[in-house]
Design a protein around this motif. Structure first.
Motif, mmCIF file in Angstrom:
data_model
loop_
_atom_site.group_PDB
_atom_site.id
_atom_site.type_symbol
_atom_site.label_atom_id
_atom_site.label_comp_id
_atom_site.label_asym_id
_atom_site.label_seq_id
_atom_site.Cartn_x
_atom_site.Cartn_y
_atom_site.Cartn_z
ATOM 1 N N LEU A 157 58.177 22.665 3.690
ATOM 2 C CA LEU A 157 57.647 22.986 2.647
ATOM 3 C C LEU A 157 57.880 23.999 1.643
ATOM 4 C CD1 LEU A 157 55.128 19.688 2.127
ATOM 5 C CD2 LEU A 157 57.985 19.439 2.246
ATOM 6 N N VAL A 158 57.119 25.094 2.444
ATOM 7 C CA VAL A 158 56.759 26.309 2.768
ATOM 8 C C VAL A 158 58.212 27.262 2.070
ATOM 9 C CG1 VAL A 158 56.051 29.081 3.408
ATOM 10 C CG2 VAL A 158 54.840 26.755 3.563
ATOM 11 N N LEU A 203 53.637 20.088 -4.063
ATOM 12 C CA LEU A 203 53.275 21.180 -3.589
ATOM 13 C C LEU A 203 51.796 21.336 -4.107
ATOM 14 C CD1 LEU A 203 56.257 22.346 -3.227
ATOM 15 C CD2 LEU A 203 55.278 21.145 -1.638
ATOM 16 N N ASN A 204 51.027 21.584 -5.323
ATOM 17 C CA ASN A 204 50.373 21.650 -5.635
ATOM 18 C C ASN A 204 49.411 21.224 -5.767
ATOM 19 O OD1 ASN A 204 51.454 24.341 -7.153
ATOM 20 N ND2 ASN A 204 51.596 22.967 -9.092
ATOM 21 N N THR A 205 49.768 19.885 -5.421
ATOM 22 C CA THR A 205 48.638 18.458 -4.519
ATOM 23 C C THR A 205 47.985 19.114 -3.937
ATOM 24 O OG1 THR A 205 49.558 16.874 -6.324
ATOM 25 C CG2 THR A 205 48.437 16.523 -4.660
ATOM 26 N N LEU A 206 49.498 19.312 -2.853
ATOM 27 C CA LEU A 206 48.554 19.870 -1.319
ATOM 28 C C LEU A 206 47.624 20.887 -1.574
ATOM 29 C CD1 LEU A 206 51.670 19.243 0.727
ATOM 30 C CD2 LEU A 206 50.381 18.050 1.057
ATOM 31 N N LYS A 207 48.135 21.722 -1.923
ATOM 32 C CA LYS A 207 46.751 22.934 -2.044
ATOM 33 C C LYS A 207 46.311 22.312 -2.883
ATOM 34 C CE LYS A 207 51.359 26.200 -2.504
ATOM 35 N NZ LYS A 207 52.232 27.313 -3.000
ATOM 36 N N ALA A 208 45.794 22.058 -3.516
ATOM 37 C CA ALA A 208 44.602 22.553 -4.392
ATOM 38 C C ALA A 208 43.581 20.799 -3.594
ATOM 39 C CB ALA A 208 45.635 21.104 -5.679
ATOM 40 N N GLU A 209 43.979 21.114 -2.327
ATOM 41 C CA GLU A 209 43.368 19.712 -1.688
ATOM 42 C C GLU A 209 43.400 20.346 -0.290
ATOM 43 O OE1 GLU A 209 45.400 15.479 -1.177
ATOM 44 O OE2 GLU A 209 45.070 15.268 -2.974
#
Length: 67
Positions: free
Chosen positions: A49-50, A35-41
């Motif tokens: 997912l939320v 999930l953090n990877t998606l946010k970082a990108e």
């Protein structure tokens, strides 16, 4: 990594969490990393997912004790 690839990995991790509850904390960490990877990108998290992230917070975040 492509958005659909990350979503597929999240789905696999979520399935593994259901099948192996004894590994839930390790799998929870891996889910949060995805999930953090998606946010970082800069990719927006879909509603499902939320909701998953909120459920992880409820399930795995220790409750603070009142003093």
């Amino acid at each position: 990594m492509a958005f659909e690839d990350i979503k597929a990995e999240i789905a696999l991790l979520f399935e593994a969490m259901n099948n192996k509850p004894e590994d839930a904390h390790q799998l929870e960490t891996m889910l949060r990393e995805k999930l953090n990877t998606l946010k970082a990108e800069g990719m927006p998290l879909p509603d499902d997912l939320v909701r998953l992230e909120k459920q992880l917070d409820k399930t795995f975040t220790p409750r603070k004790k009142k003093r």
